[in-house]
Design a protein around this motif. Structure first.
Motif, PDB file in Angstrom:
ATOM      1  N   GLU A 105       0.376  -0.756  -0.489  1.00  0.00           N
ATOM      2  CA  GLU A 105       0.988  -0.393   0.785  1.00  0.00           C
ATOM      3  C   GLU A 105       0.649  -1.403   1.888  1.00  0.00           C
ATOM      4  O   GLU A 105       1.502  -1.694   2.741  1.00  0.00           O
ATOM      5  CB  GLU A 105       0.563   1.020   1.195  1.00  0.00           C
ATOM      6  CG  GLU A 105       1.160   1.500   2.510  1.00  0.00           C
ATOM      7  CD  GLU A 105       2.685   1.539   2.520  1.00  0.00           C
ATOM      8  OE1 GLU A 105       3.259   1.623   3.616  1.00  0.00           O
ATOM      9  OE2 GLU A 105       3.315   1.481   1.438  1.00  0.00           O
ATOM     10  N   GLU A 109       3.375  -3.097   4.248  1.00  0.00           N
ATOM     11  CA  GLU A 109       3.249  -3.020   5.703  1.00  0.00           C
ATOM     12  C   GLU A 109       3.373  -4.416   6.315  1.00  0.00           C
ATOM     13  O   GLU A 109       4.024  -4.610   7.350  1.00  0.00           O
ATOM     14  CB  GLU A 109       1.900  -2.396   6.082  1.00  0.00           C
ATOM     15  CG  GLU A 109       1.679  -2.269   7.579  1.00  0.00           C
ATOM     16  CD  GLU A 109       0.316  -1.704   7.942  1.00  0.00           C
ATOM     17  OE1 GLU A 109      -0.007  -1.661   9.142  1.00  0.00           O
ATOM     18  OE2 GLU A 109      -0.426  -1.303   7.008  1.00  0.00           O
ATOM     19  N   GLN A 136       7.418   2.796  -3.487  1.00  0.00           N
ATOM     20  CA  GLN A 136       7.080   1.642  -2.652  1.00  0.00           C
ATOM     21  C   GLN A 136       8.280   1.166  -1.847  1.00  0.00           C
ATOM     22  O   GLN A 136       8.152   0.822  -0.672  1.00  0.00           O
ATOM     23  CB  GLN A 136       6.559   0.501  -3.518  1.00  0.00           C
ATOM     24  CG  GLN A 136       5.149   0.710  -4.044  1.00  0.00           C
ATOM     25  CD  GLN A 136       4.647  -0.479  -4.858  1.00  0.00           C
ATOM     26  OE1 GLN A 136       5.432  -1.207  -5.439  1.00  0.00           O
ATOM     27  NE2 GLN A 136       3.337  -0.651  -4.887  1.00  0.00           N
ATOM     28  N   ASP A 142       3.015   8.073  -3.633  1.00  0.00           N
ATOM     29  CA  ASP A 142       2.859   7.270  -4.839  1.00  0.00           C
ATOM     30  C   ASP A 142       2.427   8.178  -5.990  1.00  0.00           C
ATOM     31  O   ASP A 142       1.488   8.966  -5.842  1.00  0.00           O
ATOM     32  CB  ASP A 142       1.814   6.177  -4.613  1.00  0.00           C
ATOM     33  CG  ASP A 142       1.813   5.134  -5.712  1.00  0.00           C
ATOM     34  OD1 ASP A 142       2.314   4.032  -5.478  1.00  0.00           O
ATOM     35  OD2 ASP A 142       1.302   5.434  -6.815  1.00  0.00           O
ATOM     36  N   HIS A 150       3.793   5.991   0.787  1.00  0.00           N
ATOM     37  CA  HIS A 150       4.429   4.743   1.201  1.00  0.00           C
ATOM     38  C   HIS A 150       5.423   4.978   2.323  1.00  0.00           C
ATOM     39  O   HIS A 150       6.163   5.972   2.329  1.00  0.00           O
ATOM     40  CB  HIS A 150       5.159   4.105   0.016  1.00  0.00           C
ATOM     41  CG  HIS A 150       4.253   3.642  -1.076  1.00  0.00           C
ATOM     42  ND1 HIS A 150       3.479   2.499  -0.972  1.00  0.00           N
ATOM     43  CD2 HIS A 150       3.986   4.166  -2.304  1.00  0.00           C
ATOM     44  CE1 HIS A 150       2.785   2.336  -2.084  1.00  0.00           C
ATOM     45  NE2 HIS A 150       3.066   3.337  -2.908  1.00  0.00           N
TER      46      HIS A 150
END
Length: 707
Positions: A105, A109, A136, A142, A150
């Motif tokens: 993650e 990001e 994702q 997840d 996510h």
């Protein structure tokens, strides 16, 4: 674009270089576009692998990390009025722990923060299965452990060659249209067809991959759909291997370009997967790839006629992201800091090593690091209150790095085992254990050996390569020498990749029982902490595996006079320099991914020492003095001028026999006192090198580099 109309106007000049240390392969069209054309720059990377805080060494210089890469990318986009930012597969997977501990993650990001416009799938996006891939990309919990939610990508992912078996439709949308500067650009996504062989079988459950022929049909189909929507500029983000050497571009991406019609509307194919450099034209398509791990990025310049939407000129440059003099991007630093604050264990040493705990030649023989990992697996706690398993087996492809010399941190361990695999305890008979060992020795389609030697704990064996595979395992026993009973049931620990039949270890599918347990990295970390208690981490070869080489004639060859091969020379150089920067196989057609020397050749290619010839390296061919000089000259500064080099070589009786490509490298080594005459003031450039001569030459060159 319509190549029937514009093929005479579009040319790409590609400047090649032997060194990765330069700012790499610029290309420029030879025909100027009209003043009214729109200039668009596609800024991209591939194979980032979540290396947020990983510094790579390119030549002798530091490169990469997300904060450095971000600065380069932002500055590149700031230069242009019209640009798009893309990633071409493997943005996540086999990631650094700052990303992987939170299921990548942090990398997602970072990509959202950077404002990526489009991305394609790579094989590593499939590592944890389709559900994890979709979480994702599209957001959600997840599925692995259910601890990470996510946010989802704020940009488009595309792929056209992965089909959901339940629906018969593409897994995600096959293409997307982006408009910039008043022109439309279509992006079609592809992933390497070898993905099913690269990930655990569970990773690709529920999908199928198009064949090469089907893939070409799909690209043609979607290109036509794009044209029907008024799009004439088409980019294929193909996470397929490609390499440009000596002006020739080869690999799966090049094969795709050749398979498409010459007048295909596809303008550019972006490559990936093999972490190499590509920048060349094949069948009218520009093919580009920018190494990996954020150590480089590509800038693809397109001149587009706004009236027709056609590309009138195209070129690309690939730039290395050297750290020196570059300010780190503060937004990227903040993302990394957040991860490190959450996982303080990443920065704390768990012990030290002398640099000898490595995976060297793990595909063919016992390796110290392989023993260490297998021992940790065997001691894993499965919560069943049972004692340690009888055996443990570790596939060599899952060992992705060496333990570094000096302090070892959790982050270093995570780079060795980055996949987050689950350990599985199986019940196997002694006969099945023997079969498992036999399945190490496969055969490639061309008949060459495909060896993946398992790293083992709890047993030892001898392999006699004079015998067929079915009879090759001899002397199979426990550690104490007790012969393994074919009919007895034993417990064995493997990872879930192997347990599912990965790497062709099919016998494991017939295990009597299967118990899932902890994560491999967690077990490895705890074993290091408990066993070495912050002190020196030691492991060595213990004779667990004894390989008896197949006999050859003559049976005895004096070692001091035996000429070494190109692969052996490169392996010796890489070993002396302790290079360990890449984790993928080299792109040469004649170097198998599991060859004993594959890692060394990949390292030497990445560092700029070797280029090969026409897509081949010829690893088994004897290395000549001039070839060795060309490789070693990369280490030495102050390149001789053409005039001085010619004068130096002319001073030797056989100077005229030196190949043109070797004149300057040989002159440089002569000038530095590294290379000298053999006898009677002769260079003998075509003469082979003995092991002793090669060692001496490498030592001198390395010493000169250090001085």
């Amino acid at each position: 674009m319509s190549w029937k109309k514009f093929v005479s106007k579009s040319t790409v000049g590609v400047a090649t270089t032997a060194l990765l240390l330069t700012q790499l392969l610029g290309a420029a069209g030879s025909v100027s576009a009209a003043g009214s054309d729109v200039e668009v720059h596609l800024i991209g990377i591939n194979d980032f692998h979540g290396q947020l805080d990983t510094t790579s060494i390119v030549g002798d210089k530091k490169a990469g990390t997300a904060p450095i890469l971000a600065t380069y990318l932002k500055e590149a986009q700031a230069k242009y009025e019209h640009s798009l930012l893309f990633h071409n597969g493997d943005s996540v997977g086999a990631s650094a722990p700052a990303s992987s501990l939170d299921r990548d993650e942090p990398t997602m990001e970072w990509m959202n923060m950077m404002g990526f416009d489009v991305a394609s799938l790579g094989n590593h996006e499939f590592d944890q299965g389709i559900a994890a891939l979709k979480a994702q990309i599209f957001g959600g919990l997840d599925p692995k452990e259910g601890k990470v939610t996510h946010a989802g990508a704020k940009f488009d992912y595309v792929n056209a060659n992965v089909i959901e078996t339940a629906t018969g439709k593409t897994l995600i949308k096959p293409y997307v249209i982006k408009e910039v500067g008043g022109v439309k650009i279509g992006f079609i996504g592809l992933v390497t067809k070898s993905t099913p062989a690269k990930v655990s079988p569970s990773g690709t459950a529920g999908v199928r991959f198009l064949s090469a022929e089907e893939e070409v049909e799909a690209v043609n189909k979607y290109a036509k759909e794009l044209q029907d929507q008024g799009v004439e500029t088409i980019i294929v983000l193909a996470h397929d291997p490609a390499t440009t050497k000596e002006g020739v571009t080869t690999g799966e991406a090049a094969d795709l370009a050749k398979a498409l019609p010459a007048d295909s509307p596809v303008d550019v194919i972006v490559a990936g997967d093999n972490h190499a450099l590509a920048n060349g034209e094949v069948n009218g398509k520009l093919i580009v790839q920018a190494y990996s791990y954020g150590t480089a990025f590509e800038d693809i310049k397109l001149m587009i006629d706004p009236a027709t939407g056609d590309v009138t000129e195209k070129s690309a440059t690939v730039t290395t992201t050297f750290q020196e003099g570059v300010k780190e991007d503060p937004e990227s630093l903040a993302i990394i800091k957040k991860s490190l604050d959450k996982h303080p264990e990443l920065t704390k040493p768990v012990g030290t090593t002398d640099g000898s705990v490595t995976r060297t030649d793990a595909y063919n023989n016992e390796a110290p690091l392989g023993n260490l990992i297998a021992d940790s697996m065997r001691e894993a706690d499965f919560g069943d209150k049972a004692s340690a398993a009888d055996f443990a087996f570790m596939n060599p492809g899952g060992i992705r790095a060496d333990l570094p010399q000096g302090d070892v941190t959790f982050a270093d361990l995570a780079k060795i085992q980055p996949f987050g695999n689950t350990l599985v305890k199986l019940e196997l008979t002694g006969e099945q254990v023997k079969t498992l060992l036999q399945q190490q020795w496969g055969t490639n389609a061309d008949g060459t050996p495909n060896t993946k030697t398992l790293q083992i704990s709890g047993l030892k064996y001898t392999a006699d390569f004079n015998k067929p595979v079915a009879e090759r395992v001899t002397g199979l026993s426990l550690e104490d020498g007790t012969t393994i009973d074919p009919a007895k049931t034993y417990t064995a620990v493997v990872n879930n990749f192997m347990a599912a039949g990965g790497d062709n270890y099919k016998v494991l599918l017939d295990a009597k029982s299967s118990l899932a347990g902890p994560i491999d990295l967690d077990v490895f970390y705890q074993y290091i902490v408990d066993t070495y208690k912050g002190g020196s981490i030691v492991a060595k070869n213990e004779g667990r595996i004894t390989n008896l080489a197949a006999s050859t004639e003559p049976t005895e060859t004096p070692v001091t006079t035996e000429v070494i091969s190109r692969a052996e020379f490169v392996s010796a150089l890489v070993d002396m320099l302790k290079l360990n920067e890449v984790a993928t196989a080299p792109a040469f057609k004649d170097v198998a991914a599991n060859a004993a020397y594959a890692d060394a050749i990949a390292e030497a290619t990445h560092a700029g020492f070797i280029q090969g010839y026409g897509g081949n390296f010829y690893p088994d061919r004897d290395i000549t003095r001039e070839e060795a000089a060309t490789i070693l000259a990369v280490l030495v500064n102050d390149q001789a001028t053409d005039k001085n080099a010619a004068a130096i070589i002319a001073g030797f009786e056989d100077g005229k026999s030196v190949s043109a490509y070797a004149i300057k490298p040989m002159a440089k080594l002569i000038d530095k006192g590294i290379l000298g005459a053999t006898d009677k003031k002769s260079l003998q450039p075509k003469q082979g090198l003995t092991n002793n001569d090669a060692k001496a030459l490498i030592e001198k060159a390395v010493a000169a580099k250090a001085s």
